[in-house]
Design a protein around this motif. Structure first.
Motif, short mmCIF file in Angstrom:
data_model
loop_
_atom_site.label_atom_id
_atom_site.label_comp_id
_atom_site.label_asym_id
_atom_site.label_seq_id
_atom_site.Cartn_x
_atom_site.Cartn_y
_atom_site.Cartn_z
N GLU A 3 0.83 -1.21 0.00
CA GLU A 3 0.00 0.00 0.00
C GLU A 3 0.86 1.26 0.00
N ASP A 4 1.90 1.24 0.82
CA ASP A 4 2.72 2.45 0.96
C ASP A 4 3.57 2.73 -0.27
N ILE A 5 4.06 1.70 -0.92
CA ILE A 5 4.87 1.94 -2.11
C ILE A 5 4.00 2.52 -3.23
N GLU A 6 2.74 2.12 -3.28
CA GLU A 6 1.82 2.69 -4.27
C GLU A 6 1.60 4.18 -4.04
N ARG A 7 1.66 4.60 -2.78
CA ARG A 7 1.44 6.01 -2.43
C ARG A 7 2.76 6.78 -2.30
N PHE A 8 3.87 6.14 -2.68
CA PHE A 8 5.21 6.72 -2.58
C PHE A 8 5.59 7.07 -1.14
N LYS A 9 5.07 6.31 -0.20
CA LYS A 9 5.43 6.44 1.21
C LYS A 9 6.50 5.39 1.50
N LEU A 10 7.64 5.55 0.84
CA LEU A 10 8.69 4.54 0.92
C LEU A 10 9.23 4.41 2.33
N ASN A 11 9.22 5.52 3.08
CA ASN A 11 9.75 5.49 4.44
C ASN A 11 8.91 4.59 5.35
N THR A 12 7.60 4.66 5.23
CA THR A 12 6.76 3.82 6.09
C THR A 12 6.71 2.38 5.59
N ALA A 13 6.90 2.17 4.29
CA ALA A 13 7.02 0.81 3.78
C ALA A 13 8.27 0.16 4.37
N LEU A 14 9.37 0.90 4.41
CA LEU A 14 10.59 0.37 5.01
C LEU A 14 10.42 0.14 6.50
N SER A 15 9.67 1.00 7.15
CA SER A 15 9.40 0.81 8.58
C SER A 15 8.70 -0.52 8.83
N ALA A 16 7.78 -0.88 7.96
CA ALA A 16 7.09 -2.18 8.09
C ALA A 16 8.09 -3.32 7.96
N LEU A 17 9.08 -3.16 7.09
CA LEU A 17 10.10 -4.21 6.93
C LEU A 17 11.00 -4.28 8.16
N MET A 18 11.25 -3.13 8.77
CA MET A 18 12.06 -3.12 9.99
C MET A 18 11.33 -3.83 11.13
N ILE A 19 10.04 -3.65 11.19
CA ILE A 19 9.23 -4.34 12.20
C ILE A 19 9.28 -5.85 11.95
N LEU A 20 9.15 -6.25 10.69
CA LEU A 20 9.22 -7.67 10.35
C LEU A 20 10.60 -8.24 10.69
N LEU A 21 11.64 -7.48 10.45
CA LEU A 21 12.99 -7.93 10.80
C LEU A 21 13.07 -8.20 12.30
N ASN A 22 12.49 -7.34 13.11
CA ASN A 22 12.50 -7.56 14.56
C ASN A 22 11.80 -8.86 14.94
N VAL A 23 10.69 -9.16 14.26
CA VAL A 23 9.98 -10.42 14.50
C VAL A 23 10.88 -11.60 14.14
N PHE A 24 11.53 -11.52 13.00
CA PHE A 24 12.42 -12.60 12.56
C PHE A 24 13.57 -12.80 13.55
N GLU A 25 14.13 -11.72 14.03
CA GLU A 25 15.30 -11.84 14.91
C GLU A 25 14.96 -12.52 16.25
N LYS A 26 13.70 -12.50 16.63
CA LYS A 26 13.29 -13.15 17.87
C LYS A 26 13.15 -14.67 17.71
N GLN A 27 13.18 -15.15 16.48
CA GLN A 27 13.00 -16.58 16.19
C GLN A 27 14.35 -17.28 16.24
N SER A 28 14.33 -18.53 16.65
CA SER A 28 15.57 -19.32 16.62
C SER A 28 15.87 -19.80 15.20
N THR A 29 14.82 -20.06 14.43
CA THR A 29 14.97 -20.41 13.02
C THR A 29 13.91 -19.65 12.21
N ILE A 30 14.23 -19.41 10.95
CA ILE A 30 13.33 -18.67 10.08
C ILE A 30 13.03 -19.52 8.86
#
Length: 178
Positions: free
Chosen positions: A133-160
């Motif tokens: 949604e954000d990339i369609e609206r050129f809100k690249l900063n908040t799209a990247l923020s969503a990826l940073m949040i996902l990265l945090n979720v991944f880092e809490k896992q022992s395996t991905i």
């Protein structure tokens, strides 16, 4: 250069396109449907970045020091497109995006062919929806923020799950293709 710099480029492009249209070499009379550009990027001193002020940051130096993906990701994260504003150039911001990309790379050590858990599936789906949604609206900063949040979720896992990591990389690819 800001809005005035963009305006001059578009003015010349429109002039040549109109001439090509008059010669029946292009199919439409207008080359651009809308104008989308970034607000003004300020130099490290807080002034408009300009050769005249001597505060221009050489992107080649930043690419050499941090990598092209880190610079590209920083420019996407610095602020939204098509909204008026001034965005200060901060070298520590590029260093931060480089650390983010290093964290993404380090996740590869946790990849496994395991099934995707419901928690991971929800997190990936949420990030995918937000980034899309954000990339369609050129809100690249908040799209990247969503990826940073996902990265945090991944880092809490022992395996991905490998499939989830691949999905993450696909979402990150517009900003950091290498």
């Amino acid at each position: 250069g800001g809005n005035e710099h963009t305006t001059v480029h578009l003015l010349y492009a429109r002039f040549f396109y109109k001439a090509l249209y008059d010669l029946a070499l292009v199919p439409t009379s207008e080359p651009f449907l809308e104008r989308i550009n970034r607000g003004l990027i300020l130099g490290p001193d807080g002034q408009k970045m300009s050769k005249r002020w001597g505060n221009v940051v050489n992107p080649d130096d930043m690419v050499r020091d941090y990598g092209a993906d880190a610079v590209r990701t920083y420019l996407s994260f610095i602020g939204p497109y098509n909204e008026p504003g001034n965005y200060p150039w901060k070298p520590e911001g590029i260093a931060s995006t480089r650390r983010f990309l290093d964290r993404v790379c380090s996740l590869s050590e946790k990849i496994s062919d395991i099934e995707v858990s419901p928690e991971i599936a929800r997190a990936v789906a949420k990030a995918t929806q937000k980034a899309g949604e954000d990339i369609e609206r050129f809100k690249l900063n908040t799209a990247l923020s969503a990826l940073m949040i996902l990265l945090n979720v991944f880092e809490k896992q022992s395996t991905i799950p490998k499939v989830a990591y691949v999905d993450f990389l696909k979402l990150l690819a517009p900003y950091a293709p290498h």
